[in-house]
Motif scaffolding. Structure first.
Motif, PDB file in Angstrom:
ATOM      1  N   VAL A  51       0.835  -1.202   0.000  1.00 45.15           N
ATOM      2  CA  VAL A  51       0.000   0.000   0.000  1.00 45.15           C
ATOM      3  C   VAL A  51       0.870   1.251   0.000  1.00 45.15           C
ATOM      4  O   VAL A  51       0.545   2.239  -0.663  1.00 45.15           O
ATOM      5  N   SER A  52       2.001   1.217   0.694  1.00 46.65           N
ATOM      6  CA  SER A  52       2.927   2.352   0.673  1.00 46.65           C
ATOM      7  C   SER A  52       3.496   2.573  -0.726  1.00 46.65           C
ATOM      8  O   SER A  52       3.683   3.718  -1.153  1.00 46.65           O
ATOM      9  N   LEU A  53       3.760   1.494  -1.435  1.00 45.95           N
ATOM     10  CA  LEU A  53       4.231   1.619  -2.818  1.00 45.95           C
ATOM     11  C   LEU A  53       3.151   2.279  -3.683  1.00 45.95           C
ATOM     12  O   LEU A  53       3.447   3.189  -4.466  1.00 45.95           O
ATOM     13  N   LEU A  54       1.908   1.839  -3.515  1.00 47.07           N
ATOM     14  CA  LEU A  54       0.802   2.454  -4.261  1.00 47.07           C
ATOM     15  C   LEU A  54       0.616   3.919  -3.854  1.00 47.07           C
ATOM     16  O   LEU A  54       0.290   4.756  -4.695  1.00 47.07           O
ATOM     17  N   THR A  81      -1.829  15.237   0.190  1.00 52.64           N
ATOM     18  CA  THR A  81      -3.165  14.960   0.731  1.00 52.64           C
ATOM     19  C   THR A  81      -3.871  13.873  -0.073  1.00 52.64           C
ATOM     20  O   THR A  81      -4.466  12.953   0.499  1.00 52.64           O
ATOM     21  N   GLY A  82      -3.804  13.950  -1.392  1.00 52.26           N
ATOM     22  CA  GLY A  82      -4.468  12.947  -2.238  1.00 52.26           C
ATOM     23  C   GLY A  82      -3.886  11.554  -2.064  1.00 52.26           C
ATOM     24  O   GLY A  82      -4.625  10.566  -1.954  1.00 52.26           O
ATOM     25  N   SER A  83      -2.572  11.460  -2.018  1.00 55.70           N
ATOM     26  CA  SER A  83      -1.953  10.141  -1.859  1.00 55.70           C
ATOM     27  C   SER A  83      -2.202   9.584  -0.460  1.00 55.70           C
ATOM     28  O   SER A  83      -2.344   8.374  -0.284  1.00 55.70           O
ATOM     29  N   SER A  84      -2.289  10.458   0.536  1.00 55.95           N
ATOM     30  CA  SER A  84      -2.625   9.996   1.885  1.00 55.95           C
ATOM     31  C   SER A  84      -4.039   9.448   1.925  1.00 55.95           C
ATOM     32  O   SER A  84      -4.319   8.456   2.621  1.00 55.95           O
TER      33      SER A  84
END
Length: 146
Positions: A51-54, A81-84
Motif C-alpha cells: 500500500v505504501s508503494l501504491l 493529501t491525495g496520496s494519503s
C-alpha cells in the motif's frame, strides 16, 4: 502572520493555501498511522508495504497531474493529501479480510458525525474571524481578510 514584512501578499497567499491543502491531509495521515500497526499486530507485514508503494505512485501521479493545473508547491501539497487519502482508503478497505469483525458502519457513522460537527464549528469560527479584529504583539491585524 506569515508575512511579517518580509514577503508580499502573493507569497503569503501561496503559503497559506499550501498549508491549508496539507492540513486537510493531517487527519488522513493520523488514520494511516493507526491502521498500519493493526496489520503488523495481525502478522501481515506485506500489505502495508504494498500500500505504501501504491501511495508513492499515487503521489507522483497527483503531483505530475496537478502541476499543470496548480503549479509548483500547490501541486505537491495537494498530492500529499491525495496520496494519503489513497493510502488510508486502501488500508481500511483491505482490513476486513484479516479482521472481518470490524464494524465499519459504526466507524463511518462516528466519523460522519464528527466531520459534520467539525465543519459546523469551523464555519462558526470562520464567521467570527471575519467579524473580529485583534491586536497581536502591538500590531493591529484583521483576521482572515483577503
Amino acid at each position: 502572520m506569515f508575512a511579517r514584512g518580509a514577503f508580499d501578499a502573493e507569497s503569503v497567499r501561496g503559503t497559506s493555501t499550501a498549508l491549508m491543502a496539507q492540513g486537510l491531509g493531517v487527519v488522513l495521515v493520523a488514520v494511516v498511522r493507526q491502521l498500519v500497526p493493526v496489520y503488523y499486530a495481525l502478522g501481515d507485514t506485506k500489505t502495508p508495504v504494498w500500500v505504501s508503494l501504491l501511495d508513492l505512485l499515487a503521489f507522483v501521479a497527483f503531483a505530475w497531474g496537478l502541476q499543470h493545473v496548480l503549479g509548483g508547491h500547490m501541486s505537491v501539497s495537494w498530492a500529499v493529501t491525495g496520496s494519503s487519502l489513497v493510502q488510508m482508503v486502501l488500508l481500511a478497505a483491505l482490513l476486513p479480510r484479516l479482521l472481518p469483525e470490524v464494524r465499519f458502519g459504526a466507524i463511518v457513522s462516528t466519523l460522519t458525525r464528527g466531520t459534520l460537527a467539525s465543519l459546523g464549528a469551523g464555519a462558526i469560527a470562520w464567521w467570527a474571524a471575519r467579524q473580529t479584529t485583534h491586536a497581536v504583539f502591538g500590531v493591529h491585524v484583521a483576521l482572515i481578510r483577503s
